[in-house]
Design an enzyme around this catalytic site. Structure first.
Site, mmCIF file in Angstrom:
data_model
loop_
_atom_site.group_PDB
_atom_site.id
_atom_site.type_symbol
_atom_site.label_atom_id
_atom_site.label_comp_id
_atom_site.label_asym_id
_atom_site.label_seq_id
_atom_site.Cartn_x
_atom_site.Cartn_y
_atom_site.Cartn_z
ATOM 1 N N LYS A 13 1.808 2.994 -5.222
ATOM 2 C CA LYS A 13 1.219 2.312 -4.040
ATOM 3 C C LYS A 13 2.428 1.856 -3.178
ATOM 4 O O LYS A 13 3.710 1.879 -3.541
ATOM 5 C CB LYS A 13 0.975 0.840 -5.090
ATOM 6 C CG LYS A 13 0.375 -0.265 -3.996
ATOM 7 C CD LYS A 13 -0.017 -1.147 -4.871
ATOM 8 C CE LYS A 13 -0.539 -2.490 -4.238
ATOM 9 N NZ LYS A 13 -1.058 -3.662 -5.050
ATOM 10 N N SER A 88 -5.131 -6.046 -4.289
ATOM 11 C CA SER A 88 -4.420 -5.396 -3.189
ATOM 12 C C SER A 88 -4.255 -3.955 -3.446
ATOM 13 O O SER A 88 -3.953 -2.936 -2.464
ATOM 14 C CB SER A 88 -2.987 -5.880 -3.012
ATOM 15 O OG SER A 88 -2.102 -5.655 -4.009
ATOM 16 N N SER A 112 -4.386 -8.028 -8.197
ATOM 17 C CA SER A 112 -4.364 -7.044 -7.579
ATOM 18 C C SER A 112 -4.505 -5.526 -8.236
ATOM 19 O O SER A 112 -4.394 -4.743 -7.594
ATOM 20 C CB SER A 112 -2.765 -6.835 -6.716
ATOM 21 O OG SER A 112 -2.962 -7.906 -5.633
#
Length: 370
Positions: A13, A88, A112
């Site tokens: 990520k 997220s 997230s």
């Protein structure tokens, strides 16, 4: 020898350093210079045999539950591209759901990992606080709400990842996980809650899926009973203030945290608005942090009478692109976020593990996480 992930392509990520690629945090304000070294988490990730082939998208600094930045195209849901992939860790979940990679890095400060897993129909385990090393700044927070993990297509793969990671990093204050290969033998005491914790409305399709899972568990011999969650409007306000504090820190201390070429003038409107929300109320922060710490004890007390709690992950199936979009006014977005994602922050505050399992599907064919 070579573990189960030797040579498997994956993704990191884009809020975590991967040597040779920039760490943009989903933001134009961040530096485009490539990271000089792997983050500690990335080193462990690579040690399992996984090979990062790129970075996955996130909303700016992971501050919202959808991956729709204003400066580039939205990350869309592979099940229906009119819908959000969540946030997220929206990029990781979308790419795993689309079959690009079997498993990808995700992290979670308020949902997230679990929110995008629920949206995209993949498995998202938020581990216990401290299970894997996270960003150094997390350790400096009054309450460390951030944990690292993965999203994958199966419980088997997530279990294998944690078993492999444990060979390279052990937190002595947590019991070992080991290699989980089959269901446990003992029957569990399961508490079920389908009531929206803030008095909002849960979509009937979501409620029906959770209740169906509860009946299935009962049929398997587990003890299932209704239980209220100790989540209140006050707790939600306190968490939102704490969350906004991270935006304010990014806005005003970004050069310290992200390097001298950080440019706060290029931040997204939502980041500014969250920052402003905090500045107007910062004097409430000490009391909010005290209450959040107390909440942590209340939440953990649930597990004296129950082994696990079954709830929706989100109040509705994945929302459409634009429903939480960057051009909306702050009051609309914050109200919508509060209603949509009320079930996930408590576990970040309490430090307890939580998993989103792809156990349901809406009539329109969209995934529903439980």
């Amino acid at each position: 020898g070579a573990g189960p992930f030797a040579g498997v392509p994956s993704l990191i990520k884009d809020n975590t350093d991967l040597a040779g690629l920039p760490t943009r945090h989903g933001s134009r304000g961040s530096s485009a210079a490539p990271a000089v070294a792997d983050a500690e988490f990335t080193r462990i990730f690579r040690a399992t045999g996984l090979i990062p082939i790129g970075k996955s998208a996130l909303p700016e600094f992971g501050l919202t539950a959808t991956t729709e930045p204003s400066h580039r195209p939205a990350t869309r849901n592979p099940w229906n591209t009119n819908h959000s992939s969540g946030g997220s860790s929206g990029g990781s979940a979308a790419l795993v759901a689309a079959g690009v990679v079997p498993l990808a890095h995700a992290n979670d400060g308020g949902g997230s990992i679990r929110i995008p897993a629920a949206c995209c129909g993949v498995v998202g385990l938020k581990p216990s606080r401290g299970r894997l090393p996270t960003i150094p700044v997390a350790q400096k927070m009054p309450i460390n709400i951030i944990v690292e993990g993965v999203v994958s297509r199966t419980v088997r793969d997530s279990a294998a990842f944690y078993a492999e990671a444990e060979r390279h990093y052990v937190n002595p204050s947590l019991p070992p996980i080991g290699r989980v290969l089959a269901p446990g033998e003992e029957r569990q005491r399961i508490g079920v809650c389908v009531q929206h914790p803030l008095g909002g409305v849960c979509d009937p399709e979501v409620v029906a899926q959770v209740e169906q899972v509860a009946r299935r568990c009962e049929g398997l011999g587990h003890k299932v009973e209704q239980v209220p969650l100790p989540v209140t409007g006050q707790m939600a306000d306190d968490f939102f203030l704490y969350w906004a504090r991270m935006a304010a820190a990014t806005n005003y201390l970004g050069k310290l945290a992200f390097g001298s070429d950080f440019d706060r003038h290029l931040l997204e409107p939502l980041t500014y608005q969250l920052s402003r929300h905090y500045l107007r109320r910062f004097w409430r922060s000490p009391a909010a942090i005290r209450r959040l710490r107390r909440f942590s004890a209340d939440y953990q007390a649930l597990f004296t009478a129950h082994d696990l709690i079954l709830t929706p992950v989100l109040a509705t199936p994945p929302v459409e692109i634009g429903y939480l979009g960057p051009e909306l006014d702050f009051d609309t977005v914050s109200e919508r976020l509060r209603n949509y994602a009320a079930f996930t922050p408590p576990q970040n505050v309490a430090g307890t593990p939580a998993i989103s399992l792809p156990l349901g599907r809406s009539a329109a064919g969209l995934p529903i996480g439980v």
